[in-house]
Design an enzyme around this catalytic site. Structure first.
Site, short mmCIF file in Angstrom:
data_model
loop_
_atom_site.label_atom_id
_atom_site.label_comp_id
_atom_site.label_asym_id
_atom_site.label_seq_id
_atom_site.Cartn_x
_atom_site.Cartn_y
_atom_site.Cartn_z
N THR A 161 1.65 10.01 3.74
CA THR A 161 0.59 10.79 3.09
C THR A 161 -0.79 10.49 3.67
O THR A 161 -1.73 11.24 3.40
CB THR A 161 0.59 10.50 1.57
N LYS A 209 -9.41 5.46 5.72
CA LYS A 209 -8.15 4.93 5.21
C LYS A 209 -8.39 3.79 4.22
O LYS A 209 -9.15 2.86 4.49
CB LYS A 209 -7.27 4.41 6.36
N SER A 224 -2.57 0.58 -4.51
CA SER A 224 -3.07 1.80 -3.85
C SER A 224 -4.45 2.18 -4.35
O SER A 224 -4.77 2.00 -5.53
CB SER A 224 -2.09 2.95 -4.11
N ALA A 225 -5.25 2.78 -3.46
CA ALA A 225 -6.58 3.27 -3.83
C ALA A 225 -6.51 4.70 -4.36
O ALA A 225 -7.52 5.28 -4.75
CB ALA A 225 -7.48 3.24 -2.60
N LYS A 240 -10.72 -1.33 -2.26
CA LYS A 240 -10.62 -2.05 -0.99
C LYS A 240 -11.90 -1.76 -0.17
O LYS A 240 -12.39 -0.64 -0.24
CB LYS A 240 -9.39 -1.55 -0.21
N GLU A 281 -0.20 -3.23 4.59
CA GLU A 281 -1.28 -2.25 4.68
C GLU A 281 -1.36 -1.57 6.04
O GLU A 281 -1.05 -2.19 7.05
CB GLU A 281 -2.62 -2.99 4.50
N ASP A 282 -1.82 -0.32 6.04
CA ASP A 282 -2.07 0.36 7.32
C ASP A 282 -3.57 0.54 7.57
O ASP A 282 -3.97 1.08 8.60
CB ASP A 282 -1.40 1.75 7.35
N ASP A 333 0.87 -1.16 0.00
CA ASP A 333 0.00 0.00 0.00
C ASP A 333 0.92 1.22 0.00
O ASP A 333 2.10 1.13 0.37
CB ASP A 333 -0.87 -0.03 1.28
N LEU A 334 0.40 2.36 -0.43
CA LEU A 334 1.25 3.57 -0.48
C LEU A 334 1.04 4.47 0.75
O LEU A 334 1.95 4.64 1.58
CB LEU A 334 0.94 4.36 -1.76
N ASP A 335 -0.17 5.04 0.83
CA ASP A 335 -0.44 6.06 1.86
C ASP A 335 -0.43 5.44 3.26
O ASP A 335 -1.27 4.61 3.58
CB ASP A 335 -1.82 6.69 1.61
C1 BG6 Z 1 -5.95 5.77 -0.20
C2 BG6 Z 1 -5.96 6.54 1.10
O1 BG6 Z 1 -4.66 5.24 -0.40
O2 BG6 Z 1 -6.30 6.59 -1.30
C3 BG6 Z 1 -7.28 7.27 1.26
O3 BG6 Z 1 -5.76 5.65 2.17
C4 BG6 Z 1 -7.57 8.12 0.03
O4 BG6 Z 1 -7.22 8.08 2.41
C5 BG6 Z 1 -7.58 7.21 -1.20
O5 BG6 Z 1 -8.84 8.76 0.14
C6 BG6 Z 1 -7.89 7.96 -2.50
O6 BG6 Z 1 -6.85 8.86 -2.79
P1 BG6 Z 1 -6.90 9.97 -3.91
O7 BG6 Z 1 -5.48 10.47 -3.96
O8 BG6 Z 1 -7.30 9.29 -5.19
O9 BG6 Z 1 -7.88 10.98 -3.48
MG MG Z 2 -2.86 3.20 3.45
#
Ligand code: BG6
Ligand code: MG
Length: 227
Positions: free
Chosen positions: A19, A47, A118-119, A149, A173-174, A11-13
């Site tokens: 982030t 998240k 990542s989402a 997810k 993942e977090d 996962d990224l964020d």
């Molecule tokens: C996820 C984060 O990685 O991405 C969420 O955990 C975030 O908090 C989601 O809302 C969507 O991100 P973005 O950058 O497309 O708005």
């Molecule tokens: Mg995350």
């Protein structure tokens, strides 16, 4: 036969970089403007889920706002993204969380494939700013999946592209929704964070500095042996 893992899907964020905090601050700024108060506890459920789903969760806190048109909702989501982009504007390799680059190097050394799951629609851009794109064999972001997810599609898409069986993948993942997605994909889940939110992870660490390659593989093998 002992199974050795063949891919790590990150996962990224909140795993590779902090982030997750910037997403929270950007949502909080938007929520404040709408007269809604959100805190970190509430943020746990945002998240890992998509931008529009997060907005819906926030709007539910003030029933009069649920009547907004879809155009108005898109405008609010875009506004949040502008706040988020201001915050990530200046990030660089110093924002990589402790232990992550060592883990990525270990993966490479051991010929283990590396993917991002990542989402976030901003994921490729953030990865570039961190100078980490070179490590990744494949990047799955929000544009590559239909179901976010906790659906497993983010993780299975990465494994399918790499041609690796799901049981030989480890996901990190977090977010509670992210651990659920990894588990549903039949992969080994590593959680980074508090047991209060991530008790369903196969292996849990408190923060990224505890993500030690040998220990993760040991835990993965132990679970595989008992299956
Ligand atoms: C996820 C984060 O990685 O991405 C969420 O955990 C975030 O908090 C989601 O809302 C969507 O991100 P973005 O950058 O497309 O708005
Ligand atoms: Mg995350």
């Amino acid at each position: 036969m002992i199974l050795y893992p063949q891919a790590f899907i990150y996962d990224l964020d909140g795993v590779i970089t902090d982030t997750a905090e910037f997403h929270f601050l950007a949502w909080k700024k938007l929520a404040d403007e709408l007269g809604i108060s959100i805190d970190k506890q509430f943020n746990e459920q945002l998240k890992g889920i998509s931008r529009m789903e997060s907005l819906e969760h926030i709007l539910k806190l003030n029933s009069s706002l649920l009547k907004l048109t879809s155009e108005e909702k898109v405008r609010l989501a875009n506004q949040k993204n502008e706040y988020y982009l201001e915050l990530v504007e200046s990030i660089n390799s110093s924002n990589i969380l402790p232990g992550i680059e060592t883990l990525l190097s270990k993966n490479k050394e051991q010929n283990i494939k590396i993917a991002l799951g990542s989402a976030s629609k901003n994921a490729p851009q953030v990865l570039d700013k961190l100078g980490l794109t070179k490590y990744f064999d494949y990047v799955v972001d929000a544009s590559k999946v239909e179901k976010g997810k906790p659906d497993p599609e983010t993780f299975t898409t990465a494994a399918d592209y790499l041609g690796i069986p799901y049981t030989k993948c480890i996901g990190i993942e977090d977010a509670a929704a992210g651990i659920e997605a990894i588990n549903k994909a039949d992969m080994f889940s590593v959680g980074v964070g508090a047991v209060e939110h991530l008790s369903h992870a196969d292996y849990l660490v408190g923060d990224t500095s505890e993500l030690i390659f040998e220990e993760i593989v040991k835990q993965y093998i132990e679970k595989s042996v008992f299956l």
